[in-house]
Design an enzyme around this catalytic site. Structure first.
Site, PDB file in Angstrom:
ATOM      1  N   HIS A   1       0.813  -1.215   0.000  1.00  0.00           N
ATOM      2  CA  HIS A   1       0.000   0.000   0.000  1.00  0.00           C
ATOM      3  C   HIS A   1       0.851   1.272   0.000  1.00  0.00           C
ATOM      4  O   HIS A   1       0.360   2.349  -0.320  1.00  0.00           O
ATOM      5  CB  HIS A   1      -0.990   0.001   1.173  1.00  0.00           C
ATOM      6  CG  HIS A   1      -0.371   0.227   2.525  1.00  0.00           C
ATOM      7  ND1 HIS A   1       0.043  -0.806   3.343  1.00  0.00           N
ATOM      8  CD2 HIS A   1      -0.101   1.368   3.201  1.00  0.00           C
ATOM      9  CE1 HIS A   1       0.524  -0.314   4.466  1.00  0.00           C
ATOM     10  NE2 HIS A   1       0.453   1.006   4.411  1.00  0.00           N
TER      11      HIS A   1
ATOM     12  N   ASP B   1       1.162  -7.845   2.889  1.00  0.00           N
ATOM     13  CA  ASP B   1       1.200  -6.501   2.312  1.00  0.00           C
ATOM     14  C   ASP B   1       2.670  -6.130   2.094  1.00  0.00           C
ATOM     15  O   ASP B   1       3.286  -5.461   2.932  1.00  0.00           O
ATOM     16  CB  ASP B   1       0.516  -5.533   3.271  1.00  0.00           C
ATOM     17  CG  ASP B   1       0.349  -4.143   2.701  1.00  0.00           C
ATOM     18  OD1 ASP B   1       0.897  -3.872   1.610  1.00  0.00           O
ATOM     19  OD2 ASP B   1      -0.320  -3.317   3.336  1.00  0.00           O
TER      20      ASP B   1
ATOM     21  N   SER C   1       4.562   2.383   8.016  1.00  0.00           N
ATOM     22  CA  SER C   1       4.391   1.166   7.225  1.00  0.00           C
ATOM     23  C   SER C   1       5.662   0.846   6.449  1.00  0.00           C
ATOM     24  O   SER C   1       6.238   1.709   5.787  1.00  0.00           O
ATOM     25  CB  SER C   1       3.251   1.346   6.216  1.00  0.00           C
ATOM     26  OG  SER C   1       2.010   1.163   6.819  1.00  0.00           O
TER      27      SER C   1
END
Length: 392
Positions: A203, A239, A312
């Site tokens: 993402h 992810d 992230s």
């Protein structure tokens, strides 16, 4: 602050605006009689990210002061900014009412004041970040002296601080190099696992074929462009994305990969949350709170480190050795209550990534990462809360 969507303390908009207006206001009070337990203070210019600190204040102010006065919390210095480290971020957990309390470092078995708590609660982009904003006591005293119209009201405490002060040296240099990854509309973190490969989250790259990379390495800022070699499918529980910088990053020490995941052990997250986009990566500490395995392989682990927007793809490392445990994927958001929990986060372990990385290094074939898309249903079930997690 407006560009980064920072907000401080309070629940109503008026409170937030008022609090921001007073962030730089300080008062100096004179006691009627000297206190026998007066604490010494130190300059903040020699502080380092990752240094252990103690915060002390009075949660909830005058409410039940006999119960809360002098409450202590431990943490680390998460980030530093400004001249002589005037601004300090810490992950020591503080509550409303601790404003004006002290941030201390330990030296020679004694606590020394280095900062004053300014705002114990902060939001960024409408998410609570779990960090505390502190101002250097040295900067406060210096400005009070400069602004005073008559003499030096602090001459008895101002003239003789310890000139040379170093906290216990942290292992920041031994940790993996973490870079800023910017895809244009989104940005996050990435871990340099070789001189030519960066691990980050799907993402973060946001479907782009190229991303901008920024490295804060050995007191230098290096800008580069990275080609996205691989990104997991949206259906994959992992992810993950792999980026190759167009220029090799020199003097890279390949991080040691962890082989054990021990519940309760002390860990650190290194990522670009908090002030990180402008000041290099931030550090937050916590414990490895849970590890989930399948077929004797760890497929997910959780930590209590405070992570925020920008973290992230950041590195989770073993505090004692600097070994890379994995990368941060997300923290948790309660969609019904619209509440974010920065101290509950989910991470992709290196045990999942080592095999594909090894095969790619041997064969140079990006299909080595396809295994991350071909996950068992049991793995997907472990990661089934992805839709309720807050992407950072």
């Amino acid at each position: 602050m407006e560009a980064d969507q920072w907000r401080f303390h309070g629940d109503e908009d008026d409170d937030l605006i008022r609090d921001a207006d007073y962030l730089s206001w300080f008062a100096v009070l004179k006691a009627r009689a000297p206190h026998p337990g007066a604490v010494s203070w130190r300059r903040s210019s020699s502080l380092q990210k990752g240094s252990p600190v103690v915060a002390c204040g009075s949660p909830f102010g005058s409410l039940c002061s006999d119960l809360f006065n002098g409450t202590v919390s431990r943490g680390v210095i998460s980030n530093l900014a400004g001249e002589h480290n005037a601004i300090i971020l810490t992950d020591a957990r503080c509550l409303p009412g601790t404003e004006g309390g002290g941030l201390f470092v330990m030296e020679d078995d004694r606590l020394h004041l280095v900062g004053v708590i300014v705002s114990p609660f902060g939001w960024k982009a409408n998410e609570w970040i779990g960090l505390t904003l502190v101002c250097s006591v040295h900067s406060i005293l210096r400005n009070v002296v400069q602004c005073a119209d008559i003499g030096d009201p602090l001459r008895d405490v101002w003239l003789h601080p310890t000139e040379v002060f170093t906290t216990r040296k942290s292992n920041v240099g031994e940790y993996p190099i973490v870079c800023l990854v910017d895809s244009g509309h989104q940005w996050g973190s990435g871990v340099l696992v070789t001189s030519e490969l960066v691990l980050t989250c799907r993402h973060v790259v946001n479907g782009k074929s190229t991303v901008a990379l920024k490295f804060y390495h050995k007191d230098r800022v290096l800008d580069s462009v990275g080609n996205v070699l691989f990104s997991t499918k949206a259906s994959s529980p992992y992810d993950v994305a792999v980026v190759r910088p167009r220029e090799s990053i020199l003097d890279v020490v390949v991080p040691r990969m962890a082989h054990e995941f021990n519940t309760g052990e002390c860990v650190l997250v290194v990522g670009y949350g908090g002030l990180g986009r402008r000041c290099g990566p931030s550090l937050t500490c916590g414990v490895l709170s849970k590890a989930i395995s399948l077929h004797r392989q760890t497929i997910m682990f959780q930590t209590t480190c405070a992570v925020q927007a920008g973290a992230s793809g950041g590195a989770v490392v073993r505090a004692s050795t600097g070994e890379l445990l994995g990368i941060v994927s997300s923290n948790t958001r309660d969609l019904s209550a619209k509440v974010t929990y920065p101290h509950l986060n989910f991470c992709v372990p290196v045990s999942v990534l080592q095999g594909p990385l090894h095969r790619f290094s041997r064969l140079g074939d990006v299909t080595a990462f396809d295994a991350l898309d071909a996950s068992e249903e049991q793995v997907k079930r472990v990661w089934r809360l992805q839709d309720t997690q807050s992407k950072l």
